[in-house]
Design an enzyme around this catalytic site. Structure first.
Site, PDB file in Angstrom:
ATOM      1  N   TYR A 128      47.566 111.067-118.352  1.00 18.58           N
ATOM      2  CA  TYR A 128      48.249 109.840-117.950  1.00 18.58           C
ATOM      3  C   TYR A 128      48.110 108.860-119.110  1.00 18.58           C
ATOM      4  O   TYR A 128      47.152 108.955-119.898  1.00 18.58           O
ATOM      5  CB  TYR A 128      47.582 109.217-116.722  1.00 18.58           C
ATOM      6  CG  TYR A 128      47.673 110.028-115.463  1.00 18.58           C
ATOM      7  CD1 TYR A 128      48.746 109.881-114.589  1.00 18.58           C
ATOM      8  CD2 TYR A 128      46.668 110.945-115.121  1.00 18.58           C
ATOM      9  CE1 TYR A 128      48.818 110.617-113.410  1.00 18.58           C
ATOM     10  CE2 TYR A 128      46.733 111.676-113.951  1.00 18.58           C
ATOM     11  CZ  TYR A 128      47.805 111.510-113.102  1.00 18.58           C
ATOM     12  OH  TYR A 128      47.880 112.238-111.942  1.00 18.58           O
ATOM     13  N   HIS A 241      54.345 115.642-107.155  1.00 15.23           N
ATOM     14  CA  HIS A 241      52.879 115.695-107.172  1.00 15.23           C
ATOM     15  C   HIS A 241      52.348 116.415-105.928  1.00 15.23           C
ATOM     16  O   HIS A 241      51.304 116.063-105.380  1.00 15.23           O
ATOM     17  CB  HIS A 241      52.323 114.261-107.243  1.00 15.23           C
ATOM     18  CG  HIS A 241      51.030 114.133-108.002  1.00 15.23           C
ATOM     19  ND1 HIS A 241      50.951 113.578-109.252  1.00 15.23           N
ATOM     20  CD2 HIS A 241      49.748 114.464-107.685  1.00 15.23           C
ATOM     21  CE1 HIS A 241      49.686 113.574-109.665  1.00 15.23           C
ATOM     22  NE2 HIS A 241      48.938 114.115-108.734  1.00 15.23           N
ATOM     23  N   ARG A 244      51.568 114.231-102.804  1.00 14.44           N
ATOM     24  CA  ARG A 244      50.268 113.558-102.699  1.00 14.44           C
ATOM     25  C   ARG A 244      50.326 112.079-103.057  1.00 14.44           C
ATOM     26  O   ARG A 244      49.355 111.362-102.857  1.00 14.44           O
ATOM     27  CB  ARG A 244      49.264 114.252-103.629  1.00 14.44           C
ATOM     28  CG  ARG A 244      49.020 115.692-103.265  1.00 14.44           C
ATOM     29  CD  ARG A 244      48.341 116.448-104.393  1.00 14.44           C
ATOM     30  NE  ARG A 244      46.951 116.097-104.581  1.00 14.44           N
ATOM     31  CZ  ARG A 244      45.951 116.578-103.862  1.00 14.44           C
ATOM     32  NH1 ARG A 244      46.192 117.409-102.860  1.00 14.44           N
ATOM     33  NH2 ARG A 244      44.709 116.232-104.123  1.00 14.44           N
ATOM     34  N   GLY A 273      55.967 122.366-106.472  1.00 13.36           N
ATOM     35  CA  GLY A 273      56.014 121.792-105.132  1.00 13.36           C
ATOM     36  C   GLY A 273      56.451 122.816-104.103  1.00 13.36           C
ATOM     37  O   GLY A 273      57.639 123.115-103.973  1.00 13.36           O
ATOM     38  N   GLY A 274      55.468 123.382-103.408  1.00 15.85           N
ATOM     39  CA  GLY A 274      55.787 124.260-102.282  1.00 15.85           C
ATOM     40  C   GLY A 274      56.266 125.641-102.660  1.00 15.85           C
ATOM     41  O   GLY A 274      56.742 126.388-101.790  1.00 15.85           O
TER      42      GLY A 274
HETATM   43  C1  LIG Z   1      44.023 119.298-105.550  1.00 21.55           C
HETATM   44  C2  LIG Z   1      45.150 118.813-106.400  1.00 21.55           C
HETATM   45  C3  LIG Z   1      44.855 118.017-107.510  1.00 21.55           C
HETATM   46  C4  LIG Z   1      45.889 117.583-108.348  1.00 21.55           C
HETATM   47  N1  LIG Z   1      45.569 116.900-109.488  1.00 21.55           N
HETATM   48  C5  LIG Z   1      46.554 116.584-110.377  1.00 21.55           C
HETATM   49  C6  LIG Z   1      46.230 115.997-111.629  1.00 21.55           C
HETATM   50  O1  LIG Z   1      45.061 115.750-111.938  1.00 21.55           O
HETATM   51  N2  LIG Z   1      47.244 115.705-112.472  1.00 21.55           N
HETATM   52  C7  LIG Z   1      48.558 115.987-112.173  1.00 21.55           C
HETATM   53  O2  LIG Z   1      49.441 115.715-112.979  1.00 21.55           O
HETATM   54  N3  LIG Z   1      48.887 116.556-110.990  1.00 21.55           N
HETATM   55  C8  LIG Z   1      47.927 116.866-110.097  1.00 21.55           C
HETATM   56  N4  LIG Z   1      48.258 117.493-108.915  1.00 21.55           N
HETATM   57  C9  LIG Z   1      49.678 117.841-108.639  1.00 21.55           C
HETATM   58  C10 LIG Z   1      50.012 119.248-109.145  1.00 21.55           C
HETATM   59  O3  LIG Z   1      50.084 119.269-110.556  1.00 21.55           O
HETATM   60  C11 LIG Z   1      51.372 119.759-108.621  1.00 21.55           C
HETATM   61  O4  LIG Z   1      52.359 118.793-108.892  1.00 21.55           O
HETATM   62  C12 LIG Z   1      51.393 120.119-107.139  1.00 21.55           C
HETATM   63  O5  LIG Z   1      50.161 120.649-106.717  1.00 21.55           O
HETATM   64  C13 LIG Z   1      52.503 121.131-106.870  1.00 21.55           C
HETATM   65  O6  LIG Z   1      52.616 121.413-105.521  1.00 21.55           O
HETATM   66  P1  LIG Z   1      51.983 122.710-104.804  1.00 21.55           P
HETATM   67  O7  LIG Z   1      50.526 122.415-104.651  1.00 21.55           O
HETATM   68  O8  LIG Z   1      52.711 122.739-103.502  1.00 21.55           O
HETATM   69  O9  LIG Z   1      52.247 123.914-105.666  1.00 21.55           O
HETATM   70  C14 LIG Z   1      47.242 117.907-108.041  1.00 21.55           C
HETATM   71  C15 LIG Z   1      47.520 118.688-106.912  1.00 21.55           C
HETATM   72  C16 LIG Z   1      46.493 119.147-106.097  1.00 21.55           C
HETATM   73  C17 LIG Z   1      46.832 120.026-104.925  1.00 21.55           C
END
Ligand SMILES: Cc1cc2nc3c(=O)[nH]c(=O)nc-3n(C[C@H](O)[C@H](O)[C@H](O)COP(=O)(O)O)c2cc1C
Length: 350
Positions: A128, A241, A244, A273-274
């Site tokens: 970031y 994300h 989230r 994503g998914g």
């Molecule tokens: C536990 C967790 C931690 C995450 N931490 C970050 C992070 O530190 N930086 C970031 O860019 N995305 C983060 N993400 C988002 C993931 O890079 C990604 O966009 C997302 O998990 C994709 O969806 P999916 O879990 O359904 O495959 C995080 C996601 C999860 C589940």
């Protein structure tokens, strides 16, 4: 291994309730979280038959980096929550499977230590922009020196998310976890120190500092994606994300095609994503993604079955993509074109 629910259930067994909730959860009522998986199922594939698909080849490149299959591990924080070796285990699994590793800024191991574990296999470093640009620059330079092939600049952090599964809206990591990429300021100050004044103009900082290509992660609209490409991004990750950040945004499957069209070949486009199955992956490729990323599934596999489980999940995922491509009459990811995708009928449930 590939069926998400048993894997997720096995991970739930293996993890503390808090760690499971941190990984599984989303924000708000988790409508977008459910929509992310459901939206891939709202498409159906229209396979070609009678094409010679004996010689299949999943290899591809992402920003020039060769991969055995068009798949990557999305950047996710704190892998020590799920495995004692943390990101080192995930990274070794990615290297073994020929998938791309993306290392989170909030990893429990430094970019350099992850790089060493990967022994030359390719990884990207997610970052970031902090309000402290000097510190961000140091971090970017460390990532470059560690051997990152690109910087993944995550741009979907405009406000502080509320994670609905936690009373205060946020997960508090267990004491004792290290965050060496942000060692100068620690996790909390890094999270509250994101530069929320960031605009498209700031994207050029990262290549100026490092000479590395950037991949902008967290784009959900074609017009924004076109501006990122115009600002020099080599790649765009269509991502919310993993639902989230805030609830009620569009699932990525629904906006991927628009973004691919808007970028018009001026940058590579990836999506997360998914995405849970080979069919989901092939739909994404057909809509124009060059590669697909998974966040939660590799963490479930790591939690439930260790490093070998994460490797097996990646192998299975790649094999499933190859199988579905072949059923669709495609020998390579590039042969998956948009005419393969139709709206599913009847509409799926859930
Ligand atoms: C536990 C967790 C931690 C995450 N931490 C970050 C992070 O530190 N930086 C970031 O860019 N995305 C983060 N993400 C988002 C993931 O890079 C990604 O966009 C997302 O998990 C994709 O969806 P999916 O879990 O359904 O495959 C995080 C996601 C999860 C589940």
């Amino acid at each position: 291994m590939l069926t998400p629910d048993p894997l997720e259930s096995a991970a739930r067994e293996a993890l503390s309730p808090e760690s499971f909730a941190y990984i599984a959860g989303g924000s708000g009522d988790e409508v977008t979280l459910r929509a992310n998986t459901a939206a891939w199922r709202a498409y159906a594939l229209r396979p070609h038959v009678l094409r010679d698909v004996v010689e299949t080849d999943l290899t591809t490149t992402v920003v020039g980096t060769p991969l055995a299959a068009p798949i990557g591990i999305a950047p996710t924080a704190m892998h020590k929550l799920v495995h004692q070796d943390g990101e080192l285990a995930t990274a070794r699994a990615a290297a073994a499977a020929g998938a791309l590793m993306t290392v989170s800024m909030f990893a429990n191991h430094s970019y350099a230590d992850v790089a060493e574990a990967m022994d030359g296999a390719p990884f990207w470093a997610q970052m970031y922009l902090l309000r402290d640009h000097g510190l961000t620059r140091e971090l970017a330079v460390r990532a470059k020196e560690a051997g990152a092939r690109a910087l993944v600049v995550c741009v979907d952090g405009a406000a502080v998310p509320r994670r609905s599964r936690f009373a205060g809206g946020a997960f508090v990591p267990p004491k004792g976890l290290a965050f060496p990429n942000v060692r100068e300021i620690g996790l909390t100050k890094a999270i509250t120190g994101l530069d929320r004044a960031m605009t498209f103009d700031d994207l050029t900082l990262f290549p100026e500092w490092t000479g590395l290509p950037i991949v902008v992660k967290g784009v959900q609209r074609g017009d924004d994606a076109a501006r990122c490409a115009a600002a020099g991004a080599a790649g765009i990750v269509v991502s919310n994300h993993g639902a989230r950040q805030f609830d009620g945004c569009t699932p990525t499957a629904a906006v991927l095609g628009e973004i691919v069209d808007a970028v018009a070949g001026n940058a590579e486009v990836y999506v997360d994503g998914g995405i849970r199955s080979g069919s989901d992956g092939v739909k994404a490729l057909a809509l124009g993604a060059r590669a697909v990323f998974a966040g939660r599934p590799p963490l479930w596999a790591l939690a439930a079955h260790g490093e070998a489980g994460a490797t097996a999940w990646l192998h299975d995922f790649a094999e499933d993509i190859a199988r579905v491509l072949a059923f669709c009459g495609c020998r390579t990811p590039g042969e998956a074109t948009r005419d393969l995708v139709a709206r599913a009928w009847p509409p799926p449930h859930g």
